[in-house]
Design a protein around this motif. Sequence first.
Motif, PDB file in Angstrom:
ATOM      1  N   SER A   3       8.552   6.510  -4.599  1.00  0.00           N
ATOM      2  CA  SER A   3       8.644   6.784  -3.162  1.00  0.00           C
ATOM      3  C   SER A   3      10.076   7.049  -2.704  1.00  0.00           C
ATOM      4  O   SER A   3      11.045   6.672  -3.357  1.00  0.00           O
ATOM      5  CB  SER A   3       8.062   5.621  -2.355  1.00  0.00           C
ATOM      6  OG  SER A   3       8.968   4.534  -2.350  1.00  0.00           O
TER       7      SER A   3
ATOM      8  N   ASP B  18      -2.434  -2.724  -3.322  1.00  0.00           N
ATOM      9  CA  ASP B  18      -1.445  -1.951  -2.571  1.00  0.00           C
ATOM     10  C   ASP B  18      -1.642  -0.466  -2.866  1.00  0.00           C
ATOM     11  O   ASP B  18      -1.643   0.374  -1.958  1.00  0.00           O
ATOM     12  CB  ASP B  18      -0.034  -2.398  -2.976  1.00  0.00           C
ATOM     13  CG  ASP B  18       1.054  -1.815  -2.081  1.00  0.00           C
ATOM     14  OD1 ASP B  18       0.736  -1.257  -1.017  1.00  0.00           O
ATOM     15  OD2 ASP B  18       2.237  -1.931  -2.457  1.00  0.00           O
ATOM     16  N   CYS B  19      -1.859  -0.147  -4.137  1.00  0.00           N
ATOM     17  CA  CYS B  19      -2.132   1.234  -4.540  1.00  0.00           C
ATOM     18  C   CYS B  19      -3.438   1.735  -3.916  1.00  0.00           C
ATOM     19  O   CYS B  19      -3.495   2.838  -3.367  1.00  0.00           O
ATOM     20  CB  CYS B  19      -2.202   1.329  -6.064  1.00  0.00           C
ATOM     21  SG  CYS B  19      -2.665   2.956  -6.684  1.00  0.00           S
TER      22      CYS B  19
ATOM     23  N   HIS C 282      -2.947   2.436  -0.307  1.00  0.00           N
ATOM     24  CA  HIS C 282      -2.219   3.708  -0.152  1.00  0.00           C
ATOM     25  C   HIS C 282      -3.207   4.881  -0.131  1.00  0.00           C
ATOM     26  O   HIS C 282      -3.113   5.782   0.710  1.00  0.00           O
ATOM     27  CB  HIS C 282      -1.255   3.929  -1.334  1.00  0.00           C
ATOM     28  CG  HIS C 282      -0.001   3.132  -1.258  1.00  0.00           C
ATOM     29  ND1 HIS C 282       0.760   2.844  -2.377  1.00  0.00           N
ATOM     30  CD2 HIS C 282       0.648   2.559  -0.227  1.00  0.00           C
ATOM     31  CE1 HIS C 282       1.799   2.133  -2.021  1.00  0.00           C
ATOM     32  NE2 HIS C 282       1.758   1.950  -0.718  1.00  0.00           N
TER      33      HIS C 282
ATOM     34  N   SER D  79      -4.013   7.252   3.070  1.00  0.00           N
ATOM     35  CA  SER D  79      -3.619   8.654   2.938  1.00  0.00           C
ATOM     36  C   SER D  79      -4.827   9.577   3.095  1.00  0.00           C
ATOM     37  O   SER D  79      -4.796  10.540   3.863  1.00  0.00           O
ATOM     38  CB  SER D  79      -2.948   8.884   1.583  1.00  0.00           C
ATOM     39  OG  SER D  79      -2.688  10.246   1.369  1.00  0.00           O
TER      40      SER D  79
ATOM     41  N   GLY E  40       1.614   6.525  -4.972  1.00  0.00           N
ATOM     42  CA  GLY E  40       2.913   6.728  -4.328  1.00  0.00           C
ATOM     43  C   GLY E  40       3.118   8.182  -3.934  1.00  0.00           C
ATOM     44  O   GLY E  40       3.625   8.484  -2.845  1.00  0.00           O
TER      45      GLY E  40
ATOM     46  N   ILE F 258       1.336   9.462  -0.661  1.00  0.00           N
ATOM     47  CA  ILE F 258       1.927   9.211   0.663  1.00  0.00           C
ATOM     48  C   ILE F 258       3.293   9.879   0.806  1.00  0.00           C
ATOM     49  O   ILE F 258       3.895   9.820   1.871  1.00  0.00           O
ATOM     50  CB  ILE F 258       2.022   7.706   0.973  1.00  0.00           C
ATOM     51  CG1 ILE F 258       2.807   6.960  -0.100  1.00  0.00           C
ATOM     52  CG2 ILE F 258       0.642   7.116   1.168  1.00  0.00           C
ATOM     53  CD1 ILE F 258       3.101   5.516   0.254  1.00  0.00           C
TER      54      ILE F 258
ATOM     55  N   VAL G  38       1.176   6.186   5.264  1.00  0.00           N
ATOM     56  CA  VAL G  38       0.200   5.095   5.205  1.00  0.00           C
ATOM     57  C   VAL G  38      -0.341   4.868   6.621  1.00  0.00           C
ATOM     58  O   VAL G  38      -0.144   5.699   7.502  1.00  0.00           O
ATOM     59  CB  VAL G  38       0.828   3.820   4.602  1.00  0.00           C
ATOM     60  CG1 VAL G  38       0.969   3.962   3.100  1.00  0.00           C
ATOM     61  CG2 VAL G  38       2.183   3.510   5.236  1.00  0.00           C
TER      62      VAL G  38
ATOM     63  N   HIS H 158      -0.754  -1.120   6.483  1.00  0.00           N
ATOM     64  CA  HIS H 158       0.679  -1.259   6.218  1.00  0.00           C
ATOM     65  C   HIS H 158       1.440  -1.631   7.493  1.00  0.00           C
ATOM     66  O   HIS H 158       2.336  -2.481   7.453  1.00  0.00           O
ATOM     67  CB  HIS H 158       1.241   0.027   5.615  1.00  0.00           C
ATOM     68  CG  HIS H 158       1.062   0.108   4.129  1.00  0.00           C
ATOM     69  ND1 HIS H 158      -0.158   0.374   3.549  1.00  0.00           N
ATOM     70  CD2 HIS H 158       1.944  -0.059   3.114  1.00  0.00           C
ATOM     71  CE1 HIS H 158      -0.012   0.372   2.231  1.00  0.00           C
ATOM     72  NE2 HIS H 158       1.243   0.110   1.945  1.00  0.00           N
TER      73      HIS H 158
ATOM     74  N   ASN I 254      -1.059  -6.787   2.615  1.00  0.00           N
ATOM     75  CA  ASN I 254      -1.980  -5.654   2.765  1.00  0.00           C
ATOM     76  C   ASN I 254      -3.422  -6.091   2.575  1.00  0.00           C
ATOM     77  O   ASN I 254      -4.326  -5.648   3.296  1.00  0.00           O
ATOM     78  CB  ASN I 254      -1.649  -4.558   1.744  1.00  0.00           C
ATOM     79  CG  ASN I 254      -0.550  -3.634   2.223  1.00  0.00           C
ATOM     80  OD1 ASN I 254      -0.262  -3.554   3.404  1.00  0.00           O
ATOM     81  ND2 ASN I 254       0.067  -2.933   1.297  1.00  0.00           N
TER      82      ASN I 254
END
Length: 360
Positions: A150, A195-196, A199, A203, A250, A253, A258, A262, A280
């Motif tokens: 990122s 978290d992934c 994302h 997105s 990553g 986004i 996000v 987030h 998250n």
Amino acid sequence: MQFKNFPMVSRIIFGRGSFNQLAEILEPKRLNTRAPFIFFVDDVFKGNAWLTSRIPLAYDDKVIYISTKEEPKTSQIDTLVEQIILNYKERPSGIIGIGGGSIMDIAKAVAIMLTNDGESKDYQGWDLVKHPAIYHVGIPTISGTGAEVSRTTILTGPERKLGINSDYTPFDQVILDPELTKEVPKDQWFYTGMDCFVHCIESLNGTYLNAFSKSYGEKAYELCKEIFLEDHLTEIEAQDKLMMASWHGGMSIAYSQVGVAHAMSYGLGYLLGIKHGIGNCIVFDHLEDYYPDGVKLFKQMKAKHNINLPKGICANLTEDQFDIMINVALSLEPLWENALGKHWKKQITPEVLKALYKKM
């Protein structure tokens, strides 16, 4: 229409055991024998000779072990930069981060602040960095945050939790060695993997979505479903695939944004110090109204892996504390616009956010 011309990581190496090539990757980048490479390493690896003995130290190179019990702070970045400036006569040849998302963010932020005046809090926001960072390398030892790819570095400052978002933030080199993730604890593996997943959901359901973001987001989404809901993968296959899901998540986004989870997680992180991955998860668990299909899948994944999220973390907060969290969340306007469109303020009010936080 003006399109964003984003930079990407210029060099990447992937493969089990690729960490062993670090010496040959770094050596051409050494400025001189007095300009060290500084290695920021997650302190969970202190005494772990399997990893630390393979860090290629020479001349005045230094390993600095960093605790990741708390999220990175702007004050922490400023202290590390000051130590490096005071201890070395020459600017380092490079900064290498070895660890999870926090270490990735610290390495990126220090590399930026070694060439930019002032304090790191002055650069929290979008495109405020004036000068290129020094050479910096990211080596993730856990998969999911997307920090390795990122253009942001998330920091908790005196007034807010917000990234240094700039064209100079991305790493010059990333080493993706799935073997380094083999000792990640189960709960940490889940939180960071989610978290992934989040994302991807934010997105793919955002108003900023485009074919570029969609192609990466869809791939990461499919990989997450395979890893967290199916049983046919070996441990090695799962490690390899989650590392690539993290990369694609990553990237998804990089050209979009996000969303709700987030934004609200930043509020939890700023006030309560809740780490990003678990934050998250805590928030996303209550977002059926915004991401119904994603939350349904998340609850299936949570049940399959016997994950029990903390409850009641906002139960004893004062009105002032709620206001602090809400203000941090509301300040992240691009995230809300991606989630709900240009007129998001008609839907998202302090009262709506307070009711959501009270469920957590």
